[in-house]
Design a protein around this motif. Structure first.
Motif, PDB file in Angstrom:
ATOM      1  N   GLN A 252      15.374  62.478  23.735  1.00  0.00           N
ATOM      2  CA  GLN A 252      15.528  63.763  24.554  1.00  0.00           C
ATOM      3  C   GLN A 252      15.165  64.834  23.565  1.00  0.00           C
ATOM      4  OE1 GLN A 252      18.183  63.696  27.598  1.00  0.00           O
ATOM      5  NE2 GLN A 252      18.373  61.406  27.595  1.00  0.00           N
ATOM      6  N   GLN A 253      15.476  65.021  22.285  1.00  0.00           N
ATOM      7  CA  GLN A 253      15.422  66.170  21.535  1.00  0.00           C
ATOM      8  C   GLN A 253      14.392  66.299  20.750  1.00  0.00           C
ATOM      9  OE1 GLN A 253      19.037  66.361  19.288  1.00  0.00           O
ATOM     10  NE2 GLN A 253      20.482  66.454  21.185  1.00  0.00           N
ATOM     11  N   GLY A 254      13.304  65.105  20.973  1.00  0.00           N
ATOM     12  CA  GLY A 254      11.983  64.914  20.177  1.00  0.00           C
ATOM     13  C   GLY A 254      12.043  63.981  18.981  1.00  0.00           C
ATOM     14  N   SER A 255      13.284  63.389  18.861  1.00  0.00           N
ATOM     15  CA  SER A 255      13.239  62.467  17.488  1.00  0.00           C
ATOM     16  C   SER A 255      12.449  61.316  17.548  1.00  0.00           C
ATOM     17  CB  SER A 255      14.804  62.222  17.272  1.00  0.00           C
ATOM     18  OG  SER A 255      14.753  61.428  16.225  1.00  0.00           O
ATOM     19  N   LEU A 256      12.094  60.854  16.581  1.00  0.00           N
ATOM     20  CA  LEU A 256      11.301  59.393  16.459  1.00  0.00           C
ATOM     21  C   LEU A 256      11.995  58.333  15.898  1.00  0.00           C
ATOM     22  CD1 LEU A 256       7.727  60.799  15.495  1.00  0.00           C
ATOM     23  CD2 LEU A 256       8.662  60.319  18.096  1.00  0.00           C
TER      24      LEU A 256
ATOM     25  N   GLU B 216      31.289  68.043  14.220  1.00  0.00           N
ATOM     26  CA  GLU B 216      31.287  69.487  14.558  1.00  0.00           C
ATOM     27  C   GLU B 216      30.865  70.369  13.472  1.00  0.00           C
ATOM     28  OE1 GLU B 216      34.274  70.254  17.993  1.00  0.00           O
ATOM     29  OE2 GLU B 216      35.267  69.357  16.362  1.00  0.00           O
ATOM     30  N   GLU B 217      30.960  69.936  12.251  1.00  0.00           N
ATOM     31  CA  GLU B 217      30.516  70.853  10.907  1.00  0.00           C
ATOM     32  C   GLU B 217      29.171  71.212  11.082  1.00  0.00           C
ATOM     33  OE1 GLU B 217      30.674  66.532   9.596  1.00  0.00           O
ATOM     34  OE2 GLU B 217      31.994  67.666  10.999  1.00  0.00           O
ATOM     35  N   TYR B 218      28.336  70.272  11.586  1.00  0.00           N
ATOM     36  CA  TYR B 218      26.808  70.648  11.713  1.00  0.00           C
ATOM     37  C   TYR B 218      26.446  71.803  12.701  1.00  0.00           C
ATOM     38  CZ  TYR B 218      26.664  65.883   9.207  1.00  0.00           C
ATOM     39  OH  TYR B 218      26.817  65.201   8.527  1.00  0.00           O
ATOM     40  N   GLY B 219      27.347  72.178  13.416  1.00  0.00           N
ATOM     41  CA  GLY B 219      26.955  73.171  14.198  1.00  0.00           C
ATOM     42  C   GLY B 219      25.702  73.010  15.190  1.00  0.00           C
ATOM     43  N   LYS B 220      25.463  71.937  15.447  1.00  0.00           N
ATOM     44  CA  LYS B 220      24.009  71.918  16.313  1.00  0.00           C
ATOM     45  C   LYS B 220      24.471  71.331  17.780  1.00  0.00           C
ATOM     46  CE  LYS B 220      20.722  70.678  12.697  1.00  0.00           C
ATOM     47  NZ  LYS B 220      19.701  69.858  12.162  1.00  0.00           N
ATOM     48  N   LYS B 221      23.729  71.388  18.722  1.00  0.00           N
ATOM     49  CA  LYS B 221      23.900  70.921  20.124  1.00  0.00           C
ATOM     50  C   LYS B 221      23.976  69.247  19.941  1.00  0.00           C
ATOM     51  CE  LYS B 221      21.925  70.492  24.767  1.00  0.00           C
ATOM     52  NZ  LYS B 221      20.795  70.786  25.478  1.00  0.00           N
ATOM     53  N   PRO B 222      25.368  68.912  20.385  1.00  0.00           N
ATOM     54  CA  PRO B 222      25.638  67.316  20.271  1.00  0.00           C
ATOM     55  C   PRO B 222      24.845  66.489  21.197  1.00  0.00           C
ATOM     56  CG  PRO B 222      27.178  68.578  21.593  1.00  0.00           C
ATOM     57  CD  PRO B 222      26.337  69.737  21.177  1.00  0.00           C
ATOM     58  N   ILE B 223      24.511  65.287  20.731  1.00  0.00           N
ATOM     59  CA  ILE B 223      23.973  64.161  21.482  1.00  0.00           C
ATOM     60  C   ILE B 223      25.167  63.600  22.346  1.00  0.00           C
ATOM     61  CG2 ILE B 223      22.084  63.692  20.341  1.00  0.00           C
ATOM     62  CD1 ILE B 223      23.554  61.136  19.313  1.00  0.00           C
ATOM     63  N   ILE B 224      24.895  63.051  23.498  1.00  0.00           N
ATOM     64  CA  ILE B 224      26.055  63.102  24.219  1.00  0.00           C
ATOM     65  C   ILE B 224      25.901  61.358  24.924  1.00  0.00           C
ATOM     66  CG2 ILE B 224      27.334  63.323  26.642  1.00  0.00           C
ATOM     67  CD1 ILE B 224      26.347  66.189  26.264  1.00  0.00           C
ATOM     68  N   LEU B 225      27.262  60.574  24.507  1.00  0.00           N
ATOM     69  CA  LEU B 225      27.343  59.304  24.896  1.00  0.00           C
ATOM     70  C   LEU B 225      28.365  59.115  25.890  1.00  0.00           C
ATOM     71  CD1 LEU B 225      27.053  57.476  21.684  1.00  0.00           C
ATOM     72  CD2 LEU B 225      25.192  58.237  22.833  1.00  0.00           C
ATOM     73  N   VAL B 226      28.233  58.031  26.823  1.00  0.00           N
ATOM     74  CA  VAL B 226      29.383  57.730  27.769  1.00  0.00           C
ATOM     75  C   VAL B 226      29.875  56.481  27.514  1.00  0.00           C
ATOM     76  CG1 VAL B 226      30.038  57.365  30.234  1.00  0.00           C
ATOM     77  CG2 VAL B 226      28.240  59.071  29.630  1.00  0.00           C
ATOM     78  N   TYR B 227      31.481  56.512  27.114  1.00  0.00           N
ATOM     79  CA  TYR B 227      31.969  55.163  26.741  1.00  0.00           C
ATOM     80  C   TYR B 227      32.679  54.830  28.056  1.00  0.00           C
ATOM     81  CZ  TYR B 227      35.728  52.165  24.885  1.00  0.00           C
ATOM     82  OH  TYR B 227      36.497  51.149  24.679  1.00  0.00           O
ATOM     83  N   MET B 228      32.573  53.350  28.429  1.00  0.00           N
ATOM     84  CA  MET B 228      33.002  52.696  29.580  1.00  0.00           C
ATOM     85  C   MET B 228      33.579  51.439  29.093  1.00  0.00           C
ATOM     86  SD  MET B 228      29.391  53.378  31.899  1.00  0.00           S
ATOM     87  CE  MET B 228      30.358  53.311  33.298  1.00  0.00           C
ATOM     88  N   ARG B 229      35.025  51.742  29.400  1.00  0.00           N
ATOM     89  CA  ARG B 229      35.832  50.494  28.921  1.00  0.00           C
ATOM     90  C   ARG B 229      35.710  49.363  29.839  1.00  0.00           C
ATOM     91  NH1 ARG B 229      40.118  50.859  25.611  1.00  0.00           N
ATOM     92  NH2 ARG B 229      39.988  53.132  25.495  1.00  0.00           N
TER      93      ARG B 229
END
Length: 267
Positions: A172-176, A230-243
């Motif tokens: 979604q951020q353009g990575s391959l 967080e030290e990278y200072g970029k917009k994070p990718i987001i995951l959802v953890y489902m127990r």
């Protein structure tokens, strides 16, 4: 010749009609809410989930009641037919012989009994799911994500779910980067930073510690989001953890922008 509907067919037809009516009601409710009214749309998500859960719960109970009723009717009918045949034989002076049930009939009856038991277990499980940890977790996650105009994007449960969720987010951020690339990079990083990971690697028998990218935000239902890198200072990718997503264990999903209220095609 017109076919006569069975009780099961009548009930399933009724359930289909009620599901269609509910979907029409939900669509009307959606159309009545402005898309920029985030507060009302959040409330609507909760109302829709409640309506769908109540309908499914009622349908399962009606199915169970019908199954019990048919079982009882079948037993009574068999007994009545047996007594009628017995009386007829006595009147005709015939010797009374117990009727033999063929092996094929026994197999059919056994299979029918197993099918009924299976349907009852499924119905009970579905009812339990509506009250259980998985359903509650899904509701909480839907509320958390809706506040951020996000929704869950399902990832297959195949043992690679965390990496595939990361792969989807990066795309979604353009990575391959592929799944194989991510696994390779993760392994190489862990080897080169062994001291950072060893405290988390312990012997399952003794409890002793073993001897010698971008930031990720993980959203959970029952705790605050965890952000790594967080030290990278970029917009994070987001995951959802489902127990409680699956009976065999935990699961990771990806996310996407909330496009509309989640509805299910029940036809």
């Amino acid at each position: 010749m017109e076919e006569i509907e069975t009780e099961e067919e009548k009930l399933f037809k009724k359930h289909r009609k009620e599901r269609k009516e509910l979907q029409a009601k939900i669509q009307a409710m959606k159309n009545a809410v402005a898309k920029n009214d985030k507060k009302r749309r959040k409330q609507l998500v909760e109302e829709v989930a409640k309506f769908e859960a109540e309908l499914e719960l009622r349908h399962e109970e009606e199915l169970k009641q019908l199954t019990r009723s048919l079982d009882k009717s079948s037993t009574v009918g068999s007994c009545a037919n047996g007594f009628a045949n017995l009386e007829l034989e006595i009147e005709n002076g015939k010797a009374i012989k117990p009727s033999r049930v063929s092996k094929a009939q026994k197999r059919r009856e056994k299979k029918a009994a197993q099918d009924r038991e299976r349907e009852e277990r499924i119905a009970e499980a579905e009812i339990e799911n509506l009250k259980g940890a998985r359903h509650l977790e899904n509701q909480k996650l839907a509320e958390i994500l809706a506040k951020r105009q996000l929704q869950i994007k399902q990832i297959p449960s195949d043992g690679h779910c965390m990496y595939k969720a990361i792969e989807d987010q990066l795309k979604q951020q353009g990575s391959l980067l592929t799944l194989a690339d991510l696994r390779t990079q993760a392994a190489e990083y862990m080897r080169s930073h062994a001291d950072d990971f060893l405290p988390f690697l312990t012997n399952c028998n003794t409890g002793d510690m073993y001897t010698p990218v971008q930031n990720v935000e993980v959203i959970q239902a029952d705790s605050t989001p965890i952000t790594v890198g967080e030290e990278y200072g970029k917009k994070p990718i987001i995951l959802v953890y489902m127990r409680h997503a699956y009976g065999l264990g935990e699961h990771y999903n990806s996310i996407e922008q909330l496009t509309d209220l989640p509805t299910e095609d029940v036809c």
